[in-house]
Design a protein around this motif. Structure first.
Motif, short mmCIF file in Angstrom:
data_model
loop_
_atom_site.label_atom_id
_atom_site.label_comp_id
_atom_site.label_asym_id
_atom_site.label_seq_id
_atom_site.Cartn_x
_atom_site.Cartn_y
_atom_site.Cartn_z
N LYS A 7 0.82 -1.04 -0.03
CA LYS A 7 -0.08 -0.02 0.09
C LYS A 7 0.82 1.20 -0.13
O LYS A 7 0.49 2.16 -0.62
CB LYS A 7 -0.87 0.11 1.42
N THR A 21 -6.05 3.49 -6.98
CA THR A 21 -6.46 2.81 -5.48
C THR A 21 -5.73 1.41 -5.33
O THR A 21 -5.38 0.86 -6.49
CB THR A 21 -7.82 2.80 -5.20
N TRP A 22 -5.73 0.78 -4.03
CA TRP A 22 -5.29 -0.32 -3.90
C TRP A 22 -5.98 -1.35 -4.64
O TRP A 22 -5.75 -2.26 -5.16
CB TRP A 22 -5.16 -0.78 -2.29
N ASP A 23 -7.31 -1.35 -4.60
CA ASP A 23 -8.34 -2.11 -5.21
C ASP A 23 -8.09 -2.26 -6.72
O ASP A 23 -8.23 -3.30 -7.40
CB ASP A 23 -9.76 -1.91 -4.87
N GLN A 24 -7.69 -1.07 -7.27
CA GLN A 24 -7.51 -0.91 -8.92
C GLN A 24 -6.25 -1.66 -9.05
O GLN A 24 -6.40 -2.38 -9.91
CB GLN A 24 -7.34 0.43 -9.31
N ARG A 26 -5.00 -4.21 -7.11
CA ARG A 26 -5.26 -5.71 -7.17
C ARG A 26 -6.08 -6.15 -8.32
O ARG A 26 -5.61 -7.24 -8.75
CB ARG A 26 -6.00 -5.86 -5.82
N LYS A 27 -6.99 -5.57 -8.90
CA LYS A 27 -7.75 -6.02 -10.05
C LYS A 27 -6.82 -6.13 -11.31
O LYS A 27 -6.95 -7.03 -11.92
CB LYS A 27 -8.78 -4.98 -10.29
N ASP A 30 -4.30 -8.97 -10.54
CA ASP A 30 -4.93 -10.51 -10.71
C ASP A 30 -5.01 -10.77 -12.20
O ASP A 30 -5.04 -11.80 -12.61
CB ASP A 30 -6.25 -10.22 -10.05
#
Length: 78
Positions: A7, A21-24, A26-27, A30
């Motif tokens: 992060k 963002t962290w979620d972006q 990670r997506k 992946d």
């Protein structure tokens, strides 16, 4: 190039102007991992390296477990 992404790395990117963002992350990560794992050349290279590792370990007498049938895709068996 390989490096650890955490992060804090994302925070540094954001202060540099790359808004993510962290979620972006990670997506995207992946998705890229899925691409690498489905690349036949990369899969073959990884399998070849693993086979060599098993041979090297066996050569020095380390017991090897190839796992169970459930550890492999249905079209690949040990």
């Amino acid at each position: 190039m390989q490096f650890n992404v955490d992060k804090r790395f994302i925070e540094i990117l954001n202060t540099s102007g790359a808004r993510i963002t962290w979620d972006q992350f990670r997506k995207a990560n992946d998705l890229r991992r899925a691409e690498r794992n489905s690349d036949p050349v990369a899969v073959a290279k990884k399998s070849k390296a693993r086979l060599q590792e098993i041979k090297d370990l066996a050569a020095i007498g380390v017991p090897i477990s190839l796992g169970t049938a459930n550890d492999y895709p249905s079209d690949v068996q040990p």
